[in-house]
Structures are given as structure tokens and as C-alpha cells.
Scaffold this active site. Structure first.
Site, short mmCIF file in Angstrom:
data_model
loop_
_atom_site.label_atom_id
_atom_site.label_comp_id
_atom_site.label_asym_id
_atom_site.label_seq_id
_atom_site.Cartn_x
_atom_site.Cartn_y
_atom_site.Cartn_z
N ASP A 90 0.87 -1.17 0.00
CA ASP A 90 0.00 0.00 0.00
C ASP A 90 0.91 1.23 0.00
O ASP A 90 2.07 1.17 0.39
CB ASP A 90 -0.95 -0.03 1.20
CG ASP A 90 -2.17 0.87 0.98
OD1 ASP A 90 -2.21 1.60 -0.03
OD2 ASP A 90 -3.07 0.86 1.83
N ASP A 125 -3.70 7.15 -3.76
CA ASP A 125 -5.11 7.55 -3.89
C ASP A 125 -5.52 8.36 -2.67
O ASP A 125 -4.87 8.30 -1.63
CB ASP A 125 -6.01 6.32 -4.03
CG ASP A 125 -5.83 5.33 -2.89
OD1 ASP A 125 -4.69 5.14 -2.43
OD2 ASP A 125 -6.83 4.75 -2.42
N CYS A 275 -13.17 -22.65 20.16
CA CYS A 275 -12.59 -22.60 18.81
C CYS A 275 -11.75 -23.84 18.59
O CYS A 275 -11.20 -24.41 19.54
CB CYS A 275 -11.73 -21.34 18.69
SG CYS A 275 -10.62 -21.32 17.28
N1 GUN Z 1 -6.40 1.11 3.34
C1 GUN Z 1 -7.65 1.25 3.84
N2 GUN Z 1 -8.38 2.08 3.05
C2 GUN Z 1 -7.57 2.48 2.05
C3 GUN Z 1 -7.77 3.33 0.91
O1 GUN Z 1 -8.84 3.90 0.68
N3 GUN Z 1 -6.69 3.49 0.08
C4 GUN Z 1 -5.50 2.88 0.32
N4 GUN Z 1 -4.50 3.08 -0.55
N5 GUN Z 1 -5.29 2.08 1.37
C5 GUN Z 1 -6.32 1.89 2.22
ZN ZN Z 2 -8.72 -20.43 18.36
#
Ligand code: GUN
Ligand code: ZN
Length: 483
Positions: A90, A125, A275
């Protein structure tokens, strides 16, 4: 771009498929754990052993730390993290949404993500938060789209993701998606939904995601940014989301929270560990609470539960039982139920993508009457051929004097005996009839009648249903069953 997506099974808007990134394959729906290089509670290698085929990490964090930056540039992300599956990065946009600004440009982050060997890269973005006014949302969207164009021009060979923004405005989301699709993106994250999920605004989440989906081609792989709580994954898959990423397993562990498919519990309040995962079967609740490794053990449990839910969803899509799973999951919280009901309100949009035959249809209350299978049945029933005098018989008994006698199975409605064994009439498990399902079945009678204005119709039912039938099907003669 070398991201391809092959759909293998479908159910509602959901799909089981394979995403190929270069020479690597990721089965979808896929959960990409968020890996924070500063505090890897669970190592990427351990994740791989748990079945994780792709992960996501934040390029911005790598770029800001001299130690990590130099190492990643020299050795590449896969070596630094010790992971040979798909790594997505990201850009720093999430920091942008939390802190307002970041010290990196679009070009810089894209170049850096490429340089460290990321296999899916994300432009800078702008995640427009839900409270933003429309004009600002529109302007931010224009910037986001421009950055995608810039990314394509600068790095034509990169696996660039095309985020869909637009804030809370469904028309902007749809426009954004269509624009991203026009630019040729085949991997599209839907962004800025974290604030909606954090405040349980699932109804709006459904509106925003479906609006984005309506602008995307069905062949596009869709990532729901920041989503990964197992209680909402089935709902998100039903809308047609294929990729998820979540730090919840680690963030919740830090706060002592134990994730389940129907909500999150405080580990300190648990007397039992309900679990089947390795952690829960090898510790008592007391041992887990007091363990010096508590945070890591909780993170392991949380990730296990999330990955198991992904497996369950894939199986449900393959079997055609995703509606049942969505119904079950969404009853764990009233706001999720509101999201589920919103999804049902969009059944007409979802129906064309839904599969034709399923393993079963379990009736789970009035919501089930609005499922895609019921809608489709009501759309197709007028096509059956009928004689001049038609009887719809609630108890299935034949009586003389009619050219065609049909059975009745709510919530679908009338059916020819030849279809008694086929889906959905044959594979549906219906409890004692209730008013909602009978009214829905009557809607089926109405569409049958609308398709056959030349025929004359009678409905034969018990006294309990006669008033409902008379109200719902005014054009038919109601005949009492003889007891
Ligand atoms: N992680 C959570 N939401 C977003 C988003 O809108 N854009 C980006 N690039 N990473 C994110
Ligand atoms: Zn567990």
C-alpha cells in the site's frame, strides 16, 4: 499488466477463482494479512504455513525507516519478509487518511514500491472519508484518477491497482469505477470503507460497494481495502469482493480481543476457548490470559479464525449456499442485519450474476423471500405453458375440471409437477408455512397470471390461507380445500 483473474464458481455476486500475478497463483476469495515489519507478531513464513498465499505491507512504513528502506532496496521485500507468495504494497494513502498528509509523492511511492519488488502496487489515492461534502469528494476523486493515469504513464509494465474512491456518494462511486475500468485496470480496490466498518455502517457499506461494482466489469478482481473481520466477509463476498486485507488479527490481539465469526470477545471475560484452532485446543482460557505470549497467541487465533472463515466461504460459493452463510453471519449484529437487508434490496442487480442451480435453499425467515433465487423463479415462471383452466393446489391434490394443475411451494409459488424435483422447488427446505413466504408465493402466482392473460385461474387452499390469497391474488378464484 500481468494480473489475470479466472472465475471458477459463482454464488450471488460472489466468486471462487484464481488470480495470477506473474507466475504465482492466489485462490480467491483471499485474505491478505497486513504485515507490519516493525512488529511481526506472526512471521510471514508462519502465515504461509497457515495457508496464506498473499500478504500486504505498507510501503510507506518501509520508506520511512532508514533501516528497512535500505534493506528492502538491496534485498527486495520477499527476502526481507521471508515470504515467497504474492506481496502487495500500500502506498501511504491510509496514513494520508489518518494524519492528513504524507511526505511522499505519487511518483515516489510507485517507484519505491517497484524498486522493492512489490507485485501489486497502489498509487497515492485519496481515501475520501464519509463526512466529506460532495464537491470535495468529486475533486479528490479527480486527483485519485489523475494519479492512476500518471502511474500508468510512468510505469506501463507495473501491476498497478486502480482504487475506486468517491466517498459516500453512490453516483461518484459508480463513475469512479467506470473510469478506472476505462483506464484498463483489472485489479480494483474499493477504498475509504474503513470508517464505515469501524462505526458499523454496513448498510452504507453495501450501497457504496454495490455502486462501485455496478461500474466495474464482472471480470475485474475487487479488493475491499481494510476489510477482514470474519463476521462481515460472507456479506462482502456476496457483493462480489475477492480480496481482503486486514490488520484486525494483530490490532485486536494487542487489545486482548478474541475474534469469532459472530463478533469479538474480550479474552479476559472468557472462561472457555470455543474454537478449534491449534492455540485454543492447546491452552485453557486461563493459560491464554496469563501467557507471556498472550498477544502473539491471540493474533494466531484471530488469524486462524479469519482464514477458516475464508475457507468456509469458498466452500459455500462452490456449494451454492452463500445466502445461508450470509444470513447466519449477519444475524450476529443488528447493523450487519441492516447491511444484509440492504443487499436483499439489490436482489435485482445481483440476480443476473447468480448461478442457476444450487445444492439447496434453506428458508430462514422473511428475508429469504427476497433472495435472488425467488426473484429469478418469479421471472421465469410465466414461461411455462398452461391450458385454459388452471388450478394452483396448495396441498398438491388434483381435482377434475382443469386443464393444468400446479403445485405450490412458498416462497417460490406455483410449479408444474415436472419441476418438483429440480432447483429451487426440489432442493428447498421449508419449515411450517408462514405468512411472508405464502405472500411471496402469491407474487409468483401473480407473475404467472400476468404471463398468461388468456387463462383462467383458481387457487385451492386451506381456510387459514384463503384471506391472504384473496388479498394477494385478486384475479384468481379462491377454492377451499375439503378436509
Ligand atoms: N487502506 C484502507 N483504506 C484504504 C484506501 O482507501 N486506500 C489505500 N491506498 N489504502 C487503504
Ligand atoms: Zn482459536
Amino acid at each position: 499488466m500481468t494480473i489475470t483473474f479466472e472465475v471458477i464458481h459463482k454464488d450471488i455476486g460472489g466468486r471462487v477463482g484464481k488470480v495470477k500475478v506473474g507466475s504465482k497463483t492466489v485462490r480467491t476469495p483471499a485474505l491478505l494479512p497486513v504485515v507490519n515489519p516493525h512488529l511481526p507478531l506472526i512471521t510471514p513464513r508462519e502465515m504461509q504455513e497457515m495457508g496464506v498465499e498473499a500478504l500486504i505491507t505498507n510501503a510507506y512504513i518501509f520508506n520511512r525507516s532508514t533501516e528497512f528502506r535500505d534493506k528492502a532496496l538491496a534485498e527486495g521485500l520477499h527476502a526481507v519478509l521471508d515470504f515467497d507468495g504474492v506481496i502487495m504494497t500500500d502506498s501511504g494513502s491510509f496514513q494520508l487518511s489518518v494524519y492528513g498528509e504524507v511526505e511522499v509523492s505519487n511518483e515516489e511511492t510507485l517507484a519505491f514500491q517497484q524498486a522493492i519488488g512489490s507485485e501489486i502496487i497502489v498509487p497515492l489515492d485519496i481515501p475520501t472519508p464519509p463526512g466529506t461534502d460532495r464537491e470535495t469528494a468529486r475533486q479528490e476523486l479527480a486527483v485519485t484518477l489523475e494519479r492512476m493515469r500518471e502511474g500508468q504513464a510512468l510505469f506501463p509494465d507495473a501491476n498497478l491497482a486502480g482504487p475506486v474512491q468517491g466517498g459516500i456518494y453512490t453516483d461518484l462511486r459508480r463513475e469512479a469505477a467506470a473510469a478506472v475500468q476505462d483506464l484498463g485496470f483489472t485489479f480494483c480496490p474499493i477504498g475509504a470503507v474503513v470508517p464505515l466498518m469501524e462505526s458499523y455502517r454496513y448498510k452504507e457499506l453495501v450501497q457504496v460497494v454495490l455502486a462501485a461494482k455496478s461500474g466495474l466489469s464482472p471480470g475485474t478482481c475487487v479488493h475491499l481495502f481494510g476489510a477482514g473481520h470474519p463476521a462481515m466477509l460472507a456479506l462482502a463476498v456476496a457483493m462480489g469482493c475477492d480480496f481482503f486485507d486486514s490488520a484486525a488479527y494483530a490490532l485486536f490481539a494487542r487489545e486482548g480481543r478474541y475474534i469469532t465469526t459472530h463478533g469479538t470477545l474480550k479474552v479476559d471475560e472468557l472462561a472457555e476457548l470455543p474454537c478449534a484452532c491449534r492455540v485454543c485446543r492447546s491452552h485453557t482460557a486461563e493459560e491464554l490470559k496469563r501467557s507471556p505470549e498472550r498477544e502473539r497467541l491471540l493474533a494466531l487465533h484471530n488469524l486462524h479464525v479469519t482464514l477458516a472463515e475464508i475457507a468456509r466461504i469458498r466452500q459455500a460459493v462452490q456449494d451454492g449456499t452463500l445466502w445461508e452463510l450470509v444470513d447466519e453471519r449477519c444475524r450476529s449484529h443488528p447493523r450487519l442485519l441492516a447491511g444484509y437487508r440492504e443487499l436483499l434490496r439489490h436482489a435485482e442487480e445481483l440476480e443476473p450474476a447468480d448461478r442457476v442451480s444450487k445444492r439447496r435453499f434453506f428458508y430462514r425467515g422473511s428475508e429469504s423471500c427476497r433472495r435472488t433465487e425467488v426473484l429469478r423463479y418469479h421471472q421465469t415462471i410465466p414461461r411455462i405453458s398452461l391450458g385454459g383452466r388452471v388450478l394452483i393446489s396448495f396441498d398438491g391434490k388434483e381435482v377434475p375440471g382443469f386443464d393444468t394443475v400446479l403445485g405450490f411451494k412458498p416462497p417460490f409459488g406455483p410449479y408444474p409437477t415436472g419441476l418438483a424435483e429440480t432447483f429451487p422447488v426440489g432442493q428447498s427446505e421449508i419449515p411450517d408455512w408462514d405468512e411472508a413466504m405464502v405472500r411471496s408465493g402469491c407474487a409468483g402466482i401473480r407473475s404467472l397470471m400476468a404471463g398468461h392473460p388468456e387463462s383462467w385461474f383458481a387457487v385451492r387452499c386451506g381456510p387459514a390461507w384463503a384471506p391472504v390469497v384473496a388479498e394477494e391474488v385478486p384475479g384468481a378464484e379462491v377454492q377451499r380445500e375439503q378436509v
